[in-house]
Design a protein around this motif. Structure first.
Motif, PDB file in Angstrom:
ATOM      1  N   ILE A   1      11.674  26.380 -31.779  1.00 19.01           N
ATOM      2  CA  ILE A   1      12.784  27.065 -31.799  1.00 19.01           C
ATOM      3  C   ILE A   1      12.746  28.022 -30.284  1.00 19.01           C
ATOM      4  O   ILE A   1      13.569  28.465 -29.578  1.00 19.01           O
ATOM      5  N   ASP A   2      11.338  28.662 -30.250  1.00 22.25           N
ATOM      6  CA  ASP A   2      11.374  29.719 -29.320  1.00 22.25           C
ATOM      7  C   ASP A   2      10.121  29.992 -28.261  1.00 22.25           C
ATOM      8  O   ASP A   2       9.595  30.829 -27.878  1.00 22.25           O
ATOM      9  N   TYR A   3       9.493  28.884 -28.087  1.00 23.50           N
ATOM     10  CA  TYR A   3       8.404  28.466 -27.139  1.00 23.50           C
ATOM     11  C   TYR A   3       8.642  29.070 -25.684  1.00 23.50           C
ATOM     12  O   TYR A   3       9.755  28.203 -25.308  1.00 23.50           O
TER      13      TYR A   3
ATOM     14  N   GLY B   1       4.112  26.362 -39.236  1.00 25.75           N
ATOM     15  CA  GLY B   1       3.663  25.059 -38.326  1.00 25.75           C
ATOM     16  C   GLY B   1       4.315  25.326 -36.841  1.00 25.75           C
ATOM     17  O   GLY B   1       4.392  26.142 -36.320  1.00 25.75           O
ATOM     18  N   ASP B   2       4.842  24.107 -36.799  1.00 25.12           N
ATOM     19  CA  ASP B   2       5.521  23.922 -35.337  1.00 25.12           C
ATOM     20  C   ASP B   2       7.192  24.387 -35.435  1.00 25.12           C
ATOM     21  O   ASP B   2       7.511  24.201 -34.173  1.00 25.12           O
TER      22      ASP B   2
ATOM     23  N   THR C   1       1.978  34.049 -27.101  1.00 23.58           N
ATOM     24  CA  THR C   1       1.380  32.918 -27.252  1.00 23.58           C
ATOM     25  C   THR C   1       0.440  32.918 -28.321  1.00 23.58           C
ATOM     26  O   THR C   1       0.133  31.717 -29.132  1.00 23.58           O
ATOM     27  N   ARG C   2      -0.035  34.093 -28.898  1.00 18.19           N
ATOM     28  CA  ARG C   2      -0.805  34.303 -30.262  1.00 18.19           C
ATOM     29  C   ARG C   2       0.036  34.491 -31.413  1.00 18.19           C
ATOM     30  O   ARG C   2       0.618  35.505 -31.283  1.00 18.19           O
TER      31      ARG C   2
ATOM     32  N   VAL D   1       3.711  24.057 -22.328  1.00 20.00           N
ATOM     33  CA  VAL D   1       3.027  23.417 -21.174  1.00 20.00           C
ATOM     34  C   VAL D   1       1.268  23.551 -21.726  1.00 20.00           C
ATOM     35  O   VAL D   1       0.597  22.486 -21.909  1.00 20.00           O
ATOM     36  N   ALA D   2       1.024  24.621 -22.203  1.00 22.98           N
ATOM     37  CA  ALA D   2      -0.518  25.013 -22.401  1.00 22.98           C
ATOM     38  C   ALA D   2      -0.868  24.301 -23.527  1.00 22.98           C
ATOM     39  O   ALA D   2      -1.902  23.748 -23.747  1.00 22.98           O
ATOM     40  N   GLU D   3       0.253  24.122 -24.684  1.00 23.12           N
ATOM     41  CA  GLU D   3      -0.432  23.474 -25.904  1.00 23.12           C
ATOM     42  C   GLU D   3       0.136  22.029 -25.895  1.00 23.12           C
ATOM     43  O   GLU D   3      -0.110  21.367 -27.034  1.00 23.12           O
ATOM     44  N   GLY D   4       0.627  21.473 -24.742  1.00 28.43           N
ATOM     45  CA  GLY D   4       0.826  19.908 -24.819  1.00 28.43           C
ATOM     46  C   GLY D   4       2.117  19.670 -25.499  1.00 28.43           C
ATOM     47  O   GLY D   4       2.259  18.666 -26.252  1.00 28.43           O
TER      48      GLY D   4
END
Length: 410
Positions: free
Chosen positions: A205-207, A199-200, A3-4, A213-216
């Protein structure tokens, strides 16, 4: 994936194995000092000799094929790049000059600059070890350049692997897609912090679902596809251990599969564009070998925070593949800078020995369960005792590894 997200760049290649011309004392490697010739075609890579004597070795690479090509000299593990020349146009000839230390290597060509290459062949170097001389700054810059070559190679192999994986997924051939999932991801896992700096791109690709969900964010990429391929039971929990995985969940429609698959292909293409751009070169140059060293630490952190818990590949249970690929990337980043740490003095040399021992112990523990070549069992089969062993070994390695950057920059 954690996550970090860490915004450092990893590295690989064995500087101790080979250096580019100018880093070490020069000795002609062929009997007459003449270059070896390489002919690259669409399906072959012919080298005039499979052996040389330690010292300066030049490969004159002629592209007799119809696609732009590359030529590589790889270390004995077949993965670390120790010399390469790229963008050889059809009909053109370009040269690669290296100073070869005694050892075993591989040569190969990569027509089209994608895939794993063709004509892989053994290449042996005999003779005496060549003593290092020359400018330290120049050697460090050359190490960064070789790391860039490794990243490009991994992405070039990722592209066709993702194409095959996505084709199976979109066509509904779930058995093939499941078989390809873990091995496709290894190319990405070795160099993941590169994407994390964009960035995103890495989130796309890999979240994991819980992170998106936590980051919307819209949840896409490998793990969105993974959940389609390993449909969770209605009473299963998500990787946060709380959210019901089956709640409001429905397998993707063919149209949704096409959208998710095409998005992954497009995102990997964006990653490829970046690593072949001047921006990537500039970013690497700015970070230097400190960024490489920090990348070794970042990849080990990936193992400690995501793979040990089994949260990365929650549905497929293929975490050991990611674990092994992260360790490979970390170990190879270390191999790039270890000579600089050793040269810093007795303290640096002792640190290198501790780190190498830590990697050896971790490799042995992983090997007890399988390998990237032969496969790994599902992570659910790993006992609590196995997990504690992995945790202890990672902690034992992380402590000296955390001192590496300061040692090489002092």
């Amino acid at each position: 994936m954690t996550t970090r997200r860490l915004l450092t760049v990893t590295a690989t290649v064995g500087l101790a194995a080979l250096a580019l011309s100018g880093c070490v004392a020069k000795t002609d490697a062929t009997a007459a000092g003449a270059p070896l010739t390489v002919t690259s075609t669409n399906d072959a890579c012919e080298v005039s000799s499979g052996a040389a004597t330690s010292g300066t070795v030049t490969f004159d690479v002629r592209n007799a094929g119809s696609d732009v090509s590359e030529f590589y000299l790889l270390a004995d593990d077949g993965l670390r790049i120790v010399g390469e020349v790229e963008n050889i146009a059809p009909g053109a000839t370009r040269s690669l000059t290296v100073v070869a230390q005694p050892g075993e290597y591989f040569t190969l060509c990569k027509p089209g600059m994608v895939g794993e290459g063709v004509g892989r062949a053994s290449f042996s170097v005999s003779g005496e070890k060549i003593a290092a001389t020359g400018d330290d700054a120049e050697q460090k810059q050359q190490a960064v350049g070789l790391y860039a070559a490794f990243v490009k190679d991994q992405v070039e192999q990722l592209i066709p692997a993702v194409d095959a994986f996505v084709a199976a997924y979109e066509s509904g051939d779930d058995a093939t897609a499941r078989e390809l999932f873990a091995t496709t991801r290894t190319f990405y896992e070795r160099i993941e912090p590169v994407a994390e700096s964009l960035g995103d791109l890495d989130p796309r690709i890999d979240y994991r679902e819980v992170d998106a969900v936590a980051e919307g964010l819209d949840w896409t990429g490998f793990h969105r596809i993974e959940k389609d391929l390993w449909v969770p039971a209605q009473d299963a929990l998500n990787s946060d251990g709380v959210t019901p995985a089956g709640k409001d969940w429905a397998p993707s429609t063919p149209a949704e599969r096409a959208a998710f698959g095409d998005q992954l292909v497009a995102d990997v293409a964006q990653l490829s564009d970046y690593v072949h751009s001047a921006d990537f070169t500039t970013a690497l140059d700015a970070q230097g070998i400190g960024g490489i060293s920090n990348g070794a630490i970042a990849l080990l952190d990936e193992v400690a925070t995501g793979k040990i818990s089994g949260e990365e590949d929650w549905w497929s249970g293929t975490d050991l593949y990611d674990f092994a690929a992260n360790v490979e990337g970390s170990k190879m980043a270390f191999s790039l800078v270890q000579d600089f740490a050793t040269a810093s003095g007795d303290k640096g040399a002792a640190l290198v020995t501790r780190i190498q021992t830590g990697y050896d112990d971790l490799d042995a523990a992983l090997a007890a369960h399988g390998s990237l070549a032969s496969g790994f069992p599902a992570y659910a089969t790993i006992t609590d005792a196995d997990r504690r062993q992995f945790t202890d070994l990672i902690n034992a390695l992380a402590e000296p590894l955390s001192q590496l950057t300061s040692t090489i920059l002092d």
